[in-house]
Structure formats: C-alpha cells, structure tokens
Design an enzyme around this catalytic site. Structure first.
Site, PDB file in Angstrom:
ATOM      1  N   GLY A 168     -29.164  74.130 -82.522  1.00 49.95           N
ATOM      2  CA  GLY A 168     -28.835  74.464 -81.661  1.00 49.95           C
ATOM      3  C   GLY A 168     -27.665  72.800 -81.111  1.00 49.95           C
ATOM      4  O   GLY A 168     -26.777  72.364 -82.173  1.00 49.95           O
ATOM      5  N   TYR A 190     -38.156  72.041 -65.317  1.00 44.09           N
ATOM      6  CA  TYR A 190     -37.263  71.432 -66.118  1.00 44.09           C
ATOM      7  C   TYR A 190     -36.027  70.922 -65.123  1.00 44.09           C
ATOM      8  O   TYR A 190     -35.687  69.808 -65.548  1.00 44.09           O
ATOM      9  CB  TYR A 190     -36.471  72.575 -66.128  1.00 44.09           C
ATOM     10  CG  TYR A 190     -35.295  72.730 -67.593  1.00 44.09           C
ATOM     11  CD1 TYR A 190     -35.923  72.301 -69.011  1.00 44.09           C
ATOM     12  CD2 TYR A 190     -33.704  73.107 -67.062  1.00 44.09           C
ATOM     13  CE1 TYR A 190     -34.545  72.819 -69.564  1.00 44.09           C
ATOM     14  CE2 TYR A 190     -32.998  72.926 -67.940  1.00 44.09           C
ATOM     15  CZ  TYR A 190     -33.087  72.308 -69.255  1.00 44.09           C
ATOM     16  OH  TYR A 190     -31.932  72.088 -70.208  1.00 44.09           O
ATOM     17  N   THR A 207     -26.020  79.274 -77.709  1.00 47.41           N
ATOM     18  CA  THR A 207     -27.166  78.656 -78.284  1.00 47.41           C
ATOM     19  C   THR A 207     -28.332  79.715 -78.011  1.00 47.41           C
ATOM     20  O   THR A 207     -28.052  80.763 -77.274  1.00 47.41           O
ATOM     21  CB  THR A 207     -28.045  77.707 -77.949  1.00 47.41           C
ATOM     22  OG1 THR A 207     -28.767  77.386 -76.632  1.00 47.41           O
ATOM     23  CG2 THR A 207     -27.025  76.374 -78.020  1.00 47.41           C
TER      24      THR A 207
END
Ligand SMILES: NC(=O)c1ccc[n+]([C@@H]2O[C@H](COP(=O)([O-])OP(=O)(O)OC[C@H]3O[C@@H](n4cnc5c(N)ncnc54)[C@H](O)[C@@H]3O)[C@@H](O)[C@H]2O)c1
Length: 442
Positions: A214, A348, A383
C-alpha cells in the site's frame, strides 16, 4: 485498483457520451512518472515581481528553467500562476487579487498550478491585516473548487525570515508531485536547521513503518528512487511482502510489531547501530471499524496502540535517545477521517486526529534540536483498504473532491518526500491533506 469511470470518460466513445449526457469528465492526474518535473506552460507572476518573495520567486523561475511572464497575455496558456499577496493588509489591497485572477484564471492550462503567497496572519501588524490574510484561505479554497481540470490551488503563508525556506515548498506545489494536493494552506517559517544547497534525499537514512504494501510500499519505492537508504519495517506476518521488497529494491527489512512492549527500545538500538535516521515515516496503521455502541474493547485498544501510542513512543525513544540525525524529519500518516470524522471509525478518527495535536505540540520542542515533525492526511487513496469498501460508498468517496478521482499511494509518498526533504526545514507542525480537496472536513 483501476478507476473504470475515469478510464471510460477519457476514452473516445466515453468522452463523447459523458459530454452528451453532461456527466463530469475528470482529467487523469499528471504525476511525476508521466510528466517529468515541470509545469505544463509558462509561469505568470503577479501582481509584480518586487514583493517580499521576489528573490525566492526569481530563483525558482531560474532553477526550474521555467519561462516566466509578468504581463498577462490572452494568447498564452499558463502552466502556473503565482500571486504574491504577502503585503496585502486591507480589503482595498485585496482587490488586486480579484483583478489578477479575474483576468488570468481562464488562461491556466489543464494540470496547471496556482499559488497565492500570504504572510502568516498572526504576524500582521494589525487586526485588519490579520483578517485579510486569514481571508486568503477562503479565497484559495473557492478558487480551487472553481479551477477544476486537475489544477491544484494553494496558499503559502510565509513568515518573515522564511522567504528562502519557501523555495522547496513552492517547488513542490508547482510540480506534478503535488498532483492530488489542492486547497491547502501551508505555513513556512525560518528553517529549523540549515541544509546544503542542492541536497536531496540521496544517502539519507529513512525508516518507513508498515512498508510491505500500500502507501508504505509507495513511500519506500519513492525514497529508494530518490537515492535514500531505506529501512522497511513491518510485522512478521507481512514477511513475504517485506522480503520481496527487500530483494527487489535492496532495502533493509525489519520485521517488528511496533506495538510490542520493547519496540521503541529495539528501534532505537537498531537506529543507533546504523548511525541514526534522517527521516522517520510513521505509516503503519490499522482500522477496526464498528459503530461505537458495538465496538469491542480490543478493537478500540488495537487501533489506539498501532496508530497512536506506538508511533508516539518510538518518536520519543528516537528523539531522546539520539536516534535522529541533525536536520531530521518525522512524518506521521494521519487521515481525513481524523479531520472530518467517519461513521464507524470513532477509534480510528481519534487516533488519526490525535496526530494533529501531537505535531503541533512537538514541533516547537523538536525545532530546538533541528528536527521537524509534520503529518499528512490522505483522503480517498486507491489501495487494498479502499478496494474493500462497498461499491456505492467507494464511488462517492472517489468523486467527492475537486479532482473527481481517488489519489494513488504515490501521491501520499510525494507529499511525504517533500516534507522530508532537507530543504523543507521551514515547514513544521503542519498537517497537509492529500485528498484532491475533498468536500469532507473542508
Ligand atoms: N488507503 C487510504 O485511503 C488511507 C487514507 C487515509 C489514511 N491512510 C493511512 O495510511 C497508512 C497506510 O495505509 P494503507 O492503505 O497502505 O494500509 P495497509 O493496510 O495496506 O498497510 C498498512 C501496513 O501497516 C502494517 N502494520 C499494521 N500494524 C502494524 C504493526 N503493529 N507493526 C508494524 N506494522 C504494522 C501492515 O502490516 C501493513 O503492511 C495507514 O496509517 C492508514 O491509516 C490510508
């Protein structure tokens, strides 16, 4: 991952059909690999060349071998416009912006670049000056939305004393390396350390975490291509990707879990054995998405550990233990989620937004040691992570930005490489979005 709509809209039949139906036709971005280093046409400087940034602009124009104009001509398609508004202290003076861009905006070629240069608002002498300089952000963000056609538009605030240090940032913003960066307000001040003129990444020692795939892989490849010596770190579970990368690029592989209790110590010991790092890129990151009410404690804890606590501990260990070399650079990969928030990503978003606070707090402290610390906040990047998003949400994420497409891992890598450059010591404590001017969190 391929963007089928982008490919279709730019094919013969697709171009005709999207035109006939009035559908958007985003222009595929022109990156370094396709474009070399330069602008797509001459540079137009306004309002004149004897502002505070005249020397920097003159040098930039000279070094890039860039043809530079100071008089607008209706017959020229410009590759870039740079307007020095650093002396603009009131609303009347701001009218110069209107006059210049009103005339010149339509003359910018597809893939062109626009940079407005301002003075750090808080450093203006009075409230009116601060107000108008702060107002430039609204102007630039609007212009970025109007320009479209893969044109990047930026505001560069230069503090007195930061004029020379502004060169590397101007260079980046006017180049294809900034293809997926737009609508950003970047601040440059006097550099934290001096750098050799003409120095680049060659020979610099770089640590990249989460390097096996990635965005981390793209960062590794870019630094290697620019001549750096890279140490590629990833978990033991990613050993296959890591050793393939190591065999192909000749980078040193470090199989290590950054959340291991002794990770910061082990990384410092390894760094000292190598003579220290010039650049550390905290790229390793995970998501464990779930709405907060359903989220398991381990999903919260693991995200906080990988994305925040471990890289902070590694930073502390390297800085305090002498593992960073002079004119060092630390760059964290944050996220647009941290700026805008995202459903199901409270863990996150906290861990990524925390980096905004971390770089702000650590920047003045590290500056004393000649080190900068910054973050990049990617938006929608093509990605494996984004390929897994359901189709409709993925399409919305891709198109909801001024470029009308997702970015590539190399776009994040290019932005990191600019921040990591030895000549970028005037950029410190900032968060730069790599999101094509996403509508989210703008
Ligand atoms: N892809 C996007 O659109 C996007 C957007 C915003 C931010 N980001 C951020 O960019 C970074 C890279 O994202 P990506 O899409 O390439 O993700 P990815 O999942 O493809 O790669 C992340 C890498 O980090 C490694 N890693 C995970 N935990 C680790 C640990 N404990 N120790 C060492 N390495 C570990 C993984 O093995 C993997 O190789 C992440 O920080 C991510 O949050 C990505």
């Amino acid at each position: 991952m391929s963007d089928r709509y982008l490919d279709f809209a730019n094919s013969g039949v697709g171009g005709w059909l999207t035109g006939a139906l009035g559908l958007p036709r985003p222009a595929p971005l022109r990156r370094r690999a396709e474009a070399g280093a330069g602008l797509v046409g001459p540079l137009l400087l306004g309002p004149d060349t004897d502002g505070r940034l005249a020397t920097t602009l003159g040098r930039l124009a000279g070094t890039a071998g860039q043809k530079t104009h100071v008089e607008w001509s209706p017959d020229v398609r410009y590759g870039g416009l740079v307007f020095d508004a650093s002396g603009c202290g009131d609303a009347a003076a701001a009218q110069g912006l209107y006059r210049f861009f009103h005339q010149a905006i339509r003359s910018v070629a597809e893939h062109g670049r626009i940079v407005v240069i301002g003075t750090t608002p808080e450093l203006m002498a009075d409230a009116e000056g601060e107000a108008i300089q702060r107002g430039l952000e609204g102007f630039v963000r609007s212009l970025a939305k109007e320009a479209r056609r893969s044109i990047g538009v930026h505001l560069l605030y230069v503090a007195p004393g930061g004029e020379d240090a502004a060169g590397s940032t101007l260079d980046f913003l006017l180049s294809p390396r900034s293809a997926y960066v737009s609508g950003q307000a970047i601040r440059v001040a006097a550099p934290v350390a001096t750098s050799e003129p003409g120095a680049g990444h060659k020979g610099r020692r770089v640590l990249v975490t989460g390097a096996s795939r990635g965005i981390g892989e793209a960062i590794t490849r870019l630094f290697v291509a620019d001549g750096a010596q890279v140490v590629a770190l990833d978990v033991a579970g990613a050993a296959e990707g890591l050793s393939a990368l190591s065999a192909e690029l000749g980078v040193d592989a470090l199989a290590l879990d950054i959340t291991a209790p002794d990770a910061a110590e082990a990384i410092l010991a390894d760094a000292l054995a190598r003579g220290g790092y010039d650049v550390v890129v905290h790229n390793a990151g995970i998501t464990r998405d779930r709405t907060l009410a359903r989220m398991e404690p381990r999903e919260w804890d693991s995200v906080m550990a990988v994305n925040l606590s471990a890289p902070l501990a590694i930073t502390r260990g390297l800085v305090e233990g002498g593992g960073m070399r002079p004119n060092g650079r630390i760059i964290a990969v944050s996220s647009l989620s941290g700026i805008a928030g995202n459903m199901g990503q409270s863990n996150y978003a906290l861990s990524k937004a925390a980096w905004i606070g971390a770089v702000r707090r650590l920047a003045p402290k590290l500056a004393g040691q000649g080190i900068t610390i910054n973050a990049v906040a990617p938006g929608f990047i093509e990605t494996q992570m984004t390929a897994a998003i359901p189709f409709a949400i993925r399409e919305a994420g891709r198109r909801m930005n001024s470029m009308g497409q997702g970015g590539h891992p190399v776009d994040v890598a290019e932005t990191i490489a600019w921040l990591a450059h030895p000549a970028s010591g005037g950029v410190n404590g900032q968060v730069v979005r790599v999101c094509g001017q996403s509508l989210l969190g703008a």
